[in-house]
Design a protein around this motif. Structure first.
Motif, PDB file in Angstrom:
ATOM      1  N   TRP A  18       0.820  -1.211   0.000  1.00  0.00           N
ATOM      2  CA  TRP A  18       0.000   0.000   0.000  1.00  0.00           C
ATOM      3  C   TRP A  18       0.850   1.256   0.000  1.00  0.00           C
ATOM      4  N   TRP A  19       2.054   1.203   0.535  1.00  0.00           N
ATOM      5  CA  TRP A  19       2.890   2.397   0.667  1.00  0.00           C
ATOM      6  C   TRP A  19       3.726   2.688  -0.569  1.00  0.00           C
ATOM      7  N   PHE A  20       3.692   1.827  -1.590  1.00  0.00           N
ATOM      8  CA  PHE A  20       4.414   2.073  -2.842  1.00  0.00           C
ATOM      9  C   PHE A  20       3.533   1.637  -4.000  1.00  0.00           C
ATOM     10  N   PRO A  21       2.577   2.504  -4.374  1.00  0.00           N
ATOM     11  CA  PRO A  21       1.577   2.098  -5.370  1.00  0.00           C
ATOM     12  C   PRO A  21       2.042   2.185  -6.823  1.00  0.00           C
ATOM     13  N   PHE A  22       3.281   2.594  -7.070  1.00  0.00           N
ATOM     14  CA  PHE A  22       3.723   2.848  -8.443  1.00  0.00           C
ATOM     15  C   PHE A  22       4.143   1.589  -9.187  1.00  0.00           C
ATOM     16  N   VAL A  23       4.554   0.575  -8.465  1.00  0.00           N
ATOM     17  CA  VAL A  23       4.974  -0.685  -9.087  1.00  0.00           C
ATOM     18  C   VAL A  23       4.064  -1.781  -8.553  1.00  0.00           C
ATOM     19  N   ARG A  24       3.326  -2.418  -9.454  1.00  0.00           N
ATOM     20  CA  ARG A  24       2.409  -3.485  -9.054  1.00  0.00           C
ATOM     21  C   ARG A  24       2.611  -4.687  -9.962  1.00  0.00           C
ATOM     22  N   PRO A  25       2.997  -5.822  -9.475  1.00  0.00           N
ATOM     23  CA  PRO A  25       3.387  -6.085  -8.094  1.00  0.00           C
ATOM     24  C   PRO A  25       4.798  -5.568  -7.825  1.00  0.00           C
ATOM     25  N   LEU A  26       5.092  -5.328  -6.560  1.00  0.00           N
ATOM     26  CA  LEU A  26       6.428  -4.879  -6.168  1.00  0.00           C
ATOM     27  C   LEU A  26       7.426  -6.028  -6.304  1.00  0.00           C
ATOM     28  N   PHE A  27       6.992  -7.228  -5.940  1.00  0.00           N
ATOM     29  CA  PHE A  27       7.845  -8.403  -6.089  1.00  0.00           C
ATOM     30  C   PHE A  27       6.968  -9.653  -6.139  1.00  0.00           C
ATOM     31  N   CYS A  28       7.591 -10.763  -6.518  1.00  0.00           N
ATOM     32  CA  CYS A  28       6.893 -12.054  -6.572  1.00  0.00           C
ATOM     33  C   CYS A  28       7.718 -13.103  -5.829  1.00  0.00           C
ATOM     34  N   VAL A  29       7.016 -14.046  -5.248  1.00  0.00           N
ATOM     35  CA  VAL A  29       7.630 -15.180  -4.563  1.00  0.00           C
ATOM     36  C   VAL A  29       6.945 -16.435  -5.089  1.00  0.00           C
ATOM     37  N   GLY A  30       7.705 -17.490  -5.275  1.00  0.00           N
ATOM     38  CA  GLY A  30       7.096 -18.724  -5.750  1.00  0.00           C
ATOM     39  C   GLY A  30       7.877 -19.945  -5.327  1.00  0.00           C
ATOM     40  N   GLY A  31       7.226 -21.075  -5.431  1.00  0.00           N
ATOM     41  CA  GLY A  31       7.880 -22.326  -5.075  1.00  0.00           C
ATOM     42  C   GLY A  31       6.889 -23.460  -4.954  1.00  0.00           C
ATOM     43  N   TYR A  32       7.101 -24.310  -3.958  1.00  0.00           N
ATOM     44  CA  TYR A  32       6.294 -25.512  -3.782  1.00  0.00           C
ATOM     45  C   TYR A  32       5.810 -25.631  -2.344  1.00  0.00           C
ATOM     46  N   TYR A  33       4.582 -26.102  -2.192  1.00  0.00           N
ATOM     47  CA  TYR A  33       4.073 -26.539  -0.901  1.00  0.00           C
ATOM     48  C   TYR A  33       4.153 -28.055  -0.895  1.00  0.00           C
ATOM     49  N   ARG A  34       4.668 -28.603   0.178  1.00  0.00           N
ATOM     50  CA  ARG A  34       4.741 -30.052   0.343  1.00  0.00           C
ATOM     51  C   ARG A  34       3.974 -30.419   1.612  1.00  0.00           C
ATOM     52  N   HIS A  35       2.872 -31.131   1.415  1.00  0.00           N
ATOM     53  CA  HIS A  35       2.024 -31.556   2.533  1.00  0.00           C
ATOM     54  C   HIS A  35       2.193 -33.043   2.776  1.00  0.00           C
ATOM     55  N   ARG A  36       2.029 -33.413   4.024  1.00  0.00           N
ATOM     56  CA  ARG A  36       1.848 -34.807   4.402  1.00  0.00           C
ATOM     57  C   ARG A  36       0.424 -34.879   4.933  1.00  0.00           C
ATOM     58  N   LEU A  37      -0.467 -35.543   4.205  1.00  0.00           N
ATOM     59  CA  LEU A  37      -1.862 -35.638   4.614  1.00  0.00           C
ATOM     60  C   LEU A  37      -2.141 -36.996   5.240  1.00  0.00           C
ATOM     61  N   VAL A  38      -2.976 -36.986   6.253  1.00  0.00           N
ATOM     62  CA  VAL A  38      -3.409 -38.231   6.891  1.00  0.00           C
ATOM     63  C   VAL A  38      -4.924 -38.205   7.025  1.00  0.00           C
ATOM     64  N   ARG A  39      -5.519 -39.389   6.908  1.00  0.00           N
ATOM     65  CA  ARG A  39      -6.966 -39.513   7.069  1.00  0.00           C
ATOM     66  C   ARG A  39      -7.266 -39.754   8.547  1.00  0.00           C
ATOM     67  N   GLY A  40      -8.155 -38.926   9.093  1.00  0.00           N
ATOM     68  CA  GLY A  40      -8.512 -39.054  10.502  1.00  0.00           C
ATOM     69  C   GLY A  40      -9.521 -40.154  10.748  1.00  0.00           C
ATOM     70  N   GLU A  41      -9.818 -40.365  12.007  1.00  0.00           N
ATOM     71  CA  GLU A  41     -10.806 -41.374  12.421  1.00  0.00           C
ATOM     72  C   GLU A  41     -12.174 -41.102  11.792  1.00  0.00           C
ATOM     73  N   ASP A  42     -12.462 -39.819  11.533  1.00  0.00           N
ATOM     74  CA  ASP A  42     -13.749 -39.434  10.953  1.00  0.00           C
ATOM     75  C   ASP A  42     -13.768 -39.539   9.428  1.00  0.00           C
ATOM     76  N   GLY A  43     -12.646 -39.969   8.832  1.00  0.00           N
ATOM     77  CA  GLY A  43     -12.568 -40.133   7.382  1.00  0.00           C
ATOM     78  C   GLY A  43     -12.119 -38.887   6.639  1.00  0.00           C
ATOM     79  N   GLU A  44     -11.965 -37.773   7.337  1.00  0.00           N
ATOM     80  CA  GLU A  44     -11.535 -36.513   6.715  1.00  0.00           C
ATOM     81  C   GLU A  44     -10.009 -36.459   6.615  1.00  0.00           C
ATOM     82  N   TRP A  45      -9.529 -35.865   5.512  1.00  0.00           N
ATOM     83  CA  TRP A  45      -8.099 -35.699   5.320  1.00  0.00           C
ATOM     84  C   TRP A  45      -7.637 -34.409   6.000  1.00  0.00           C
ATOM     85  N   ARG A  46      -6.481 -34.480   6.659  1.00  0.00           N
ATOM     86  CA  ARG A  46      -5.919 -33.319   7.350  1.00  0.00           C
ATOM     87  C   ARG A  46      -4.416 -33.239   7.068  1.00  0.00           C
ATOM     88  N   SER A  47      -3.919 -32.021   7.079  1.00  0.00           N
ATOM     89  CA  SER A  47      -2.489 -31.823   6.888  1.00  0.00           C
ATOM     90  C   SER A  47      -1.758 -32.099   8.194  1.00  0.00           C
TER      91      SER A  47
END
Length: 112
Positions: free
Chosen positions: A55-84
């Motif tokens: 908000w404090w530097f409106p002249f360059v949009r976007p000011l910068f970018c970040v990128g990469g990967y999310y790595r999750h380990r998911l497990v199924r709970g007792e209720d059958g729902e998947w959780r990270s």
């Protein structure tokens, strides 16, 4: 970033994001790999790209970018729902340093 529980991460994010204006978070190319020996667990990898505006530097949009990967380990709970059970963020590129250097050099009159 930070490593911790939900409450700790929420507190950290509220301190970090106060200076940002608009952000957009792209997630794609999701890959799911199920464990051969455990039907209640899997690994998930997803690419992310995050252009950041401030908000404090409106002249360059976007000011910068970040990128990469999310790595999750998911497990199924007792209720059958998947959780990270675990999330790891792997940064592949971060343009904030170049953006800050460009702003500093421009302010110093080095860049025209």
């Amino acid at each position: 970033g930070i490593c911790g529980g939900v409450d700790e991460v929420v507190r950290w994010l509220s301190r970090v994001f106060w200076w940002m204006g608009n952000t957009q978070h792209f997630i794609g190319n999701v890959e799911i790999a199920f464990d051969d020996g455990d039907a209640a667990a899997c690994a998930v990898r997803a690419m992310f790209h995050n252009p950041v505006c401030v908000w404090w530097f409106p002249f360059v949009r976007p000011l910068f970018c970040v990128g990469g990967y999310y790595r999750h380990r998911l497990v199924r709970g007792e209720d059958g729902e998947w959780r990270s059970a675990r999330l790891q963020e792997e940064i592949a590129y971060n343009q904030v340093y170049g953006a800050v250097a460009g702003l500093a050099l421009g302010a110093a009159g080095v860049l025209v």
